[in-house]
Each structure stands twice: as structure tokens, then as C-alpha cells.
Design an enzyme around this catalytic site. Structure first.
Site, PDB file in Angstrom:
ATOM      1  N   ASP A   1       0.862  -1.182   0.000  1.00 38.93           N
ATOM      2  CA  ASP A   1       0.000   0.000   0.000  1.00 38.93           C
ATOM      3  C   ASP A   1       0.900   1.234   0.000  1.00 38.93           C
ATOM      4  O   ASP A   1       1.631   1.482   0.959  1.00 38.93           O
ATOM      5  CB  ASP A   1      -0.897  -0.009   1.243  1.00 38.93           C
TER       6      ASP A   1
ATOM      7  N   ASP B   1      -2.886   2.459  -6.023  1.00 36.77           N
ATOM      8  CA  ASP B   1      -1.824   2.496  -5.020  1.00 36.77           C
ATOM      9  C   ASP B   1      -1.757   1.280  -4.108  1.00 36.77           C
ATOM     10  O   ASP B   1      -1.052   1.307  -3.100  1.00 36.77           O
ATOM     11  CB  ASP B   1      -1.955   3.758  -4.159  1.00 36.77           C
ATOM     12  N   GLU B   2      -2.441   0.199  -4.438  1.00 31.03           N
ATOM     13  CA  GLU B   2      -2.316  -0.990  -3.592  1.00 31.03           C
ATOM     14  C   GLU B   2      -2.577  -2.256  -4.388  1.00 31.03           C
ATOM     15  O   GLU B   2      -3.316  -2.270  -5.371  1.00 31.03           O
ATOM     16  CB  GLU B   2      -3.238  -0.922  -2.374  1.00 31.03           C
TER      17      GLU B   2
END
Length: 346
Positions: A6, A100-101
Site C-alpha cells: 500500500d 496504489d495498492e
């Protein structure tokens, strides 16, 4: 073994990476309209109580010295693509959850191998992209995701196999997948405040609290989660929307926005070599009621004109001409990467 990565305060971190004057100060990524909300707050802003999804006016009340920077999605997508290229290198499978993860299935099934993989990926993200990522290493997806949030920013949390239940037990019940803000107060009123409380439920009480899905929640609370990292997971839709600073009823302005949104979606799909067969619009009125309309094309498209024609058809079917609206969005779904002959029919 699974690693959940993350990126830390992604939008804000990209801005701080690209503009050194923004480093070390309270920062929020947001529009500047009267109805804007915070998309991401830097870690320097969070001690003031500034959080994502908070109205910008409230964030400025909490932190008058807050610096506000508009979002730059082109830079976010470019950074995300570079990070995902690092995830893929040496992985057995990568399941992206957002820009983003992601979950990564690690080829080395030993705990030490997974830790080494996580450390190597985090170092490459820092050195090659200029961002930091927190990571959780565990045997199951849910535990890995919870672990990645335990030592932010730039942290690594490891949950060795066999310790999942002990790791989860003291955590608030709201951290359990599927327990949302409506369910959590109901469980707490019944004396269920931690994940360990769910793990300890007998069959009768479990069914009374969760119904037929109770076994699933109790298994998760005990660290049992057999779901694999799905590297074939496809993006289901692409959308864009805008909240007006003041309610709009001018149809010419609404049609102009639909045109701009069609152009944006077409560029996004062309860049990703995607086409979509379902086009829909989302309309939020001044009283916050939401209306949605959609239509299906005869052939998937990435053409702005075809998307606009479909969204205009949806707009006219909505019957909301002249009604004040506060938000308008366009969405295209049923995505495919297969090239197809273009037809402007729906």
C-alpha cells in the site's frame, strides 16, 4: 505467502516528490470549489485531524496552514504503472485493488522468502519511483491487508503462519472484512467489540448475529481465508464525475460537461487499449437524490463520439432537464481488450 503493498499517502506523496517545497508541511490534495473534499492528506496534516473524504472547508478549519494542491491524475497513473511493473517482476500473481495498492503472490513460499521479497520491492519503489510503500506479509489476503496498515508510513508488518488468530484477536471488529459502519455499532451493542469476540462465537450466536453468512465471518476472524491472489482480475469500469460548485440547471453546460467526460474516458481507454460496451451517467440532484441511466452499445467502443451519443441518450431518458443538479458523471463498463469493428449503434 502473500504480500499486500500500500503506497503511503499516494497522491500527496507524488506531489511532495515532484515539488520539494511541499515536503514536511501539512498538505491536502483537493479541488478548490465550495464542495470540494480532501482526496489525500499528507502525514504532516493528519495530526491536525485532516483525513481523506473530509470536506475541504472542515480541513482548513482544523489546519489553517494547510497547503492545498489540485490532483494530477496523469502523474498518479504514470507512477502507479512504474510501481506495478516492480510488483510483477518476480511475482507469481498480482491483484491490483487500486492505483496504489495490490496483493502479490510470492513465488518463495517460505516466510523468510516473502519477507525478502517485500523488502526488495519496497526498496525498489523508493529508489526507482521516489515513493514509500508499507507492506503486510501473511499467509492470507485479509491478514496481509490489515498488517500493511499497522506500521504506516513506510512500515513492514509480518504475521507468521499459525499466529493469524492471535494477531487479529485484539483488533476492533470494524477491521474485519465485510463489517461496515452500519454493522459495527450493532455488533458492539451485542457485546462484540473485537475480532477475537467474533472468533469465539458459538454456532447459535453466530447465526443470530450474521445469519447464513456467519461461518464466513467467523473463519475470517480465526485467520482462515482460502482466497487466492487473482492475477486475472479485470478492471470492470472506468468513470469520471464532477461536483458543481453551485447547483446547475443550464442544459448547455450539462451537455458540454458530458462531452468533456466522453473525451476523457476515450483517452483513458485508448491509452489502456480498452473498449467498453455499456455507457451510463450518474446524476445527483440538489436534494442529494441520485439517478442513474445506462445503455448498451452494439459493439464495444473507445470512440469519444460514440460515448457522447450514448451518454446524451441517457441524459434525455433521465427527464431531468431544467432540474438543479450538483453532480454529473459518466461511466463506461463491460470492458474488453479485444479489437472490434467500430459501429456507432446502441
Amino acid at each position: 505467502m502473500i504480500v499486500h503493498f500500500d503506497l503511503d499517502a499516494f497522491y500527496a506523496s507524488v506531489a511532495q516528490r515532484d515539488d520539494p517545497s511541499l515536503r514536511g508541511i501539512p498538505l491536502a490534495i483537493s479541488g478548490r470549489s465550495r464542495r470540494a473534499v480532501v482526496l489525500t492528506a499528507s502525514y504532516e496534516a493528519r495530526p491536525f485531524g485532516v483525513r481523506s473524504a473530509m470536506p475541504l472547508y472542515r480541513a482548513l478549519e482544523l489546519c489553517p496552514e494547510l497547503t492545498v494542491v489540485p490532483p494530477d491524475f496523469t502523474r498518479y497513473r504514470e507512477s502507479s504503472q512504474r510501481v506495478f511493473a516492480i510488483f510483477v517482476d518476480g511475482a507469481r500473481a498480482v491483484e491490483g485493488l487500486s492505483l496504489d495498492e495490490a496483493f502479490v503472490d510470492v513465488p518463495d513460499e517460505t516466510l523468510d522468502g516473502a519477507i525478502a521479497f517485500a523488502q526488495r520491492v519496497r526498496a525498489r519503489i523508493r529508489d526507482e519511483v521516489g515513493l514509500t510503500a508499507s507492506a503486510g506479509v501473511a499467509r492470507t489476503k485479509m491478514v496481509a491487508k490489515i498488517a500493511s496498515d499497522m506500521n504506516k508510513p513506510d512500515g513492514l508488518t509480518v504475521v507468521p503462519p499459525g499466529t493469524e488468530a492471535d494477531f487479529l484477536a485484539p483488533l476492533p471488529v470494524g477491521r474485519l472484512w465485510g463489517i461496515g459502519p452500519k454493522t459495527q455499532p450493532r455488533l458492539e451493542s451485542a457485546g462484540i467489540s473485537t475480532i477475537g469476540d467474533v472468533a469465539a462465537l458459538d454456532d447459535a450466536r453466530m447465526y443470530a448475529l450474521f445469519g447464513r453468512g456467519g461461518t464466513f465471518y467467523r473463519d475470517l476472524a480465526r485467520g482462515i481465508d482460502e482466497r487466492d491472489v487473482d492475477g486475472s482480475r479485470e478492471r470492470k469500469s472506468i468513470s469520471t464525475e464532477e461536483t458543481f460548485e453551485y447547483d446547475v440547471r443550464d442544459e448547455a453546460r450539462i451537455l458540454d460537461l458530458l462531452r468533456l467526460q466522453a473525451d476523457e474516458l476515450a483517452r483513458d481507454m485508448q491509452a489502456k487499449h480498452l473498449r467498453g460496451a455499456t455507457v451510463g451517467i450518474k446524476i445527483k440532484r440538489a436534494d442529494f437524490t441520485i439517478t442513474g441511466k445506462q445503455t448498451t452499445l452494439a459493439v464495444p467502443t473507445d470512440d469519444a463520439g460514440a460515448i457522447l451519443a450514448a451518454s446524451l441518450w441517457c441524459w434525455h431518458r433521465s427527464g431531468l432537464a431544467g432540474v438543479p443538479i450538483r453532480l454529473l458523471g459518466t461511466r463506461i463498463a463491460s470492458l474488453t481488450e479485444e479489437p472490434q469493428r467500430e459501429l456507432r449503434l446502441f
